[in-house]
Design a protein around this motif. Structure first.
Motif, mmCIF file in Angstrom:
data_model
loop_
_atom_site.group_PDB
_atom_site.id
_atom_site.type_symbol
_atom_site.label_atom_id
_atom_site.label_comp_id
_atom_site.label_asym_id
_atom_site.label_seq_id
_atom_site.Cartn_x
_atom_site.Cartn_y
_atom_site.Cartn_z
ATOM 1 N N THR A 23 -6.497 -1.811 1.149
ATOM 2 C CA THR A 23 -7.117 -3.072 0.733
ATOM 3 C C THR A 23 -8.116 -2.844 -0.398
ATOM 4 O O THR A 23 -8.135 -3.594 -1.378
ATOM 5 N N LYS A 40 -5.566 -9.696 3.416
ATOM 6 C CA LYS A 40 -6.965 -9.266 3.311
ATOM 7 C C LYS A 40 -7.453 -9.250 1.867
ATOM 8 O O LYS A 40 -8.641 -9.470 1.615
ATOM 9 N N GLN A 61 -4.563 5.946 6.352
ATOM 10 C CA GLN A 61 -4.203 4.603 6.792
ATOM 11 C C GLN A 61 -5.150 4.123 7.885
ATOM 12 O O GLN A 61 -5.747 4.920 8.607
ATOM 13 N N GLY A 62 -5.294 2.808 7.973
ATOM 14 C CA GLY A 62 -6.134 2.211 9.010
ATOM 15 C C GLY A 62 -7.618 2.298 8.725
ATOM 16 O O GLY A 62 -8.431 2.022 9.606
ATOM 17 N N ARG A 63 -7.976 2.650 7.495
ATOM 18 C CA ARG A 63 -9.393 2.805 7.125
ATOM 19 C C ARG A 63 -9.818 1.857 6.007
ATOM 20 O O ARG A 63 -10.897 2.014 5.440
ATOM 21 N N ALA A 99 1.930 -3.848 7.919
ATOM 22 C CA ALA A 99 0.725 -3.280 7.304
ATOM 23 C C ALA A 99 0.546 -3.770 5.866
ATOM 24 O O ALA A 99 -0.547 -4.192 5.481
#
Length: 161
Positions: free
Chosen positions: A93, A129, A87-89, A122
């Motif tokens: 998306t 995005k 996550q967060g990378r 999230a």
């Protein structure tokens, strides 16, 4: 990141996704019997495709699209899970962009919808995005018997980004 069609070998991934943290926005963890039944449904999915998200050959999560009817219109729906280590990378998306391409190539429906819970910041950010348009808020039943307040995001598969 690449998408790999779901296979018998992906049951351990589904078990990794079945945690209180990962299922906080969708009714909580399932029993082992429910996880196995879900895995069988994924293997038998028609009207769409379930994928394992792979990052450097490691299982990072899952993403899918499937046919359903929404507002009397045949559409695709999509959903995803990305394991905490990924996550967060930008993995979610990228996976959603890839599933948009897969649904577009499938070609049966114009619209792809996502219904993340309003409180799921999230997943709502992934929708933004990836180029989805926010249609409205709605009461959405998922899993069966569990109604949640969700955002209704829609992507026009005829649109070429």
């Amino acid at each position: 990141m690449k998408l790999v069609p779901w296979s018998d070998d992906d049951l351990p991934l589904l078990r990794k996704i079945n945690t209180p943290e990962m299922r906080a926005h969708v009714g909580g963890p399932e029993t082992e019997e429910q996880v196995v039944a879900r895995h069988r449904r994924y293997l038998a999915l028609t009207g769409g495709q379930m994928f394992r998200i792979a990052v450097d050959d490691a299982a990072a999560g899952s993403v899918a699209y499937w046919s359903r009817v929404w507002g009397d219109v045949p559409v695709y729906e999509t959903g995803w899970n990305v394991l905490p280590a990924f996550q967060g990378r930008g993995v979610a998306t990228a996976a959603v962009h890839a599933v948009i391409a897969a649904a577009r190539a499938d070609g049966r429906h114009r619209w792809l919808h996502a219904f993340p819970r309003v409180a799921n910041a999230a997943s709502n950010a992934v929708c933004r995005k990836a180029g989805f348009a926010l249609v409205d808020e709605t009461d959405f039943e998922y899993p069966p018997g569990h109604v949640m307040r969700s955002n209704n995001w829609r992507y026009d598969l005829l649109h070429r980004a």
